[in-house]
Design an enzyme around this catalytic site. Sequence first.
Site, PDB file in Angstrom:
ATOM      1  N   ASN A   1      -4.342  -3.884 -13.440  1.00 55.43           N
ATOM      2  CA  ASN A   1      -3.927  -4.460 -12.171  1.00 55.43           C
ATOM      3  C   ASN A   1      -4.491  -5.878 -12.083  1.00 55.43           C
ATOM      4  O   ASN A   1      -4.641  -6.556 -13.094  1.00 55.43           O
ATOM      5  CB  ASN A   1      -4.350  -3.580 -11.000  1.00 55.43           C
ATOM      6  CG  ASN A   1      -3.404  -3.713  -9.807  1.00 55.43           C
ATOM      7  OD1 ASN A   1      -2.179  -3.722 -10.000  1.00 55.43           O
ATOM      8  ND2 ASN A   1      -3.931  -3.814  -8.613  1.00 55.43           N
TER       9      ASN A   1
ATOM     10  N   ARG B   1      -3.269   1.993 -15.774  1.00 59.37           N
ATOM     11  CA  ARG B   1      -2.702   0.691 -16.113  1.00 59.37           C
ATOM     12  C   ARG B   1      -3.588  -0.428 -15.588  1.00 59.37           C
ATOM     13  O   ARG B   1      -4.491  -0.205 -14.783  1.00 59.37           O
ATOM     14  CB  ARG B   1      -1.290   0.530 -15.532  1.00 59.37           C
ATOM     15  CG  ARG B   1      -1.224   0.424 -14.001  1.00 59.37           C
ATOM     16  CD  ARG B   1       0.149  -0.073 -13.581  1.00 59.37           C
ATOM     17  NE  ARG B   1       0.374  -0.081 -12.145  1.00 59.37           N
ATOM     18  CZ  ARG B   1       0.030  -1.063 -11.320  1.00 59.37           C
ATOM     19  NH1 ARG B   1      -0.645  -2.111 -11.784  1.00 59.37           N
ATOM     20  NH2 ARG B   1       0.327  -0.992 -10.040  1.00 59.37           N
TER      21      ARG B   1
ATOM     22  N   ASN C   1      -7.995  -4.743  -6.787  1.00 61.95           N
ATOM     23  CA  ASN C   1      -7.110  -5.844  -6.415  1.00 61.95           C
ATOM     24  C   ASN C   1      -7.878  -7.161  -6.322  1.00 61.95           C
ATOM     25  O   ASN C   1      -8.614  -7.513  -7.227  1.00 61.95           O
ATOM     26  CB  ASN C   1      -6.355  -5.512  -5.122  1.00 61.95           C
ATOM     27  CG  ASN C   1      -4.917  -5.117  -5.408  1.00 61.95           C
ATOM     28  OD1 ASN C   1      -4.231  -5.775  -6.186  1.00 61.95           O
ATOM     29  ND2 ASN C   1      -4.448  -4.049  -4.805  1.00 61.95           N
TER      30      ASN C   1
ATOM     31  N   ASP D   1      -4.471  -6.779  -0.322  1.00 60.82           N
ATOM     32  CA  ASP D   1      -4.022  -6.789  -1.716  1.00 60.82           C
ATOM     33  C   ASP D   1      -4.722  -7.949  -2.433  1.00 60.82           C
ATOM     34  O   ASP D   1      -5.939  -7.998  -2.477  1.00 60.82           O
ATOM     35  CB  ASP D   1      -2.494  -6.885  -1.765  1.00 60.82           C
ATOM     36  CG  ASP D   1      -1.898  -6.396  -3.072  1.00 60.82           C
ATOM     37  OD1 ASP D   1      -2.507  -6.640  -4.126  1.00 60.82           O
ATOM     38  OD2 ASP D   1      -0.818  -5.779  -3.048  1.00 60.82           O
TER      39      ASP D   1
ATOM     40  N   GLU E   1       3.332 -10.236  -8.556  1.00 62.36           N
ATOM     41  CA  GLU E   1       1.879 -10.262  -8.354  1.00 62.36           C
ATOM     42  C   GLU E   1       1.273 -11.500  -9.019  1.00 62.36           C
ATOM     43  O   GLU E   1       1.923 -12.235  -9.745  1.00 62.36           O
ATOM     44  CB  GLU E   1       1.226  -9.015  -8.966  1.00 62.36           C
ATOM     45  CG  GLU E   1       0.919  -7.907  -7.971  1.00 62.36           C
ATOM     46  CD  GLU E   1      -0.325  -8.190  -7.142  1.00 62.36           C
ATOM     47  OE1 GLU E   1      -0.880  -9.302  -7.238  1.00 62.36           O
ATOM     48  OE2 GLU E   1      -0.740  -7.301  -6.377  1.00 62.36           O
TER      49      GLU E   1
END
Length: 283
Positions: free
Chosen positions: A100, A98, A146, A194, A18
Site C-alpha cells: 500500500n 499486498r 496509509n 487515507d 493513489e
Amino acid sequence: MRTYGIEVAVRAEATLGEGPTWDAARGRLLWIDILGSRIHGYDPSTGRRTVRTTEQHIGAVKPRAGGGLVLNLRDGVGLLDPDGSFRWLHHEPVPGRRANDAAVAPDGALWAGTMRYDEAPGGGTLSRVTGDGTVDVVLDDVAVSNGTGWSPDGRRMYYIDSPTRRIDVFDVDGPRVVNRRPLAEIEEGAGFPDGLTVDADGCVWVALWDGAALRRYTPTGTLDREIPLPTPRVTACAFGGPDLRDLYITTARVGLPSPHPLSGSLLVIPGAGQGLPQPPFAG
C-alpha cells in the site's frame, strides 16, 4: 473563508488511484492505480501523459536518486532503472497481502506499508527499507497502512492506519520513531483518513476516503481547513509543480455502484499552499 478552485489534471477511470508524488528531476507528477497495476506520469507544463503497466499490484512509486524509480509492489520492493530494467531490492511474497502507501524519509529511506486484501486487523506492516535492501519492520500490527510524512524539521513523523480513524504522530529518533500518540481523529460519518502530505507550515493535509474532502490540520492537531471535493473516495494528495504550490489529489472508483464521472481522475487545486521538497529514495 478562502475558496479553492478544483480542476481536472488528468481525466481517468483509475480503479484505485493513489500515491501522487512530484518527481522534481523530471518535472512530472507520478501517481498509480493500485488495482489496475499502472504507473501514471503527468507533465503539467506540456500535458504529456505516460502509463506503464506493472506485473502485479503496486502500492506506491517514488523517484530514486540518480534516476529510475522504487516500487512498493505486492511481493516486495523493486527498483526500476532508467533503462527500464527491473530488479527486486527486497522480495517477500505473503499470500493474501499486498503493498500500500509508502513515503521517503528525509534520510532517503523508504517507509513502505502493506495490508491484507481483506483488510484484516494486524495483517499489515510498516517497514523501513534502505538502499542496500535492509528491511526493519517498524509496525507489525497494522490493518490498512496509509499516509506517512515528516515535519519540515524532520523531528516528527505522521502516520495513518485508516480503520483507526486517527492521524498519529511519532518523535523521530535517528532511524527509529518513538512516542506514538494521536494528532487528530476523524469523527464518525466524515470518512476515513487515507493518504497525507505535510506543507511548509508543518500542517498535515489528509484525504478522506468516503468523506469527499481534504482536511488540513495544524501541528497541534487543530482542524483549520476543509475542502469539499466532487468524488467520494479521495485517496491521497501531494504538492507539485515547479514551485510546489499546486495540490494534486488522487481518487478511486472501486466499490462504487454509480461512480461520479471524475472518480478515478487526478484532480488539482492550483496555488493551494506551499509544499516541501520530497527527497528521492537513496538506492
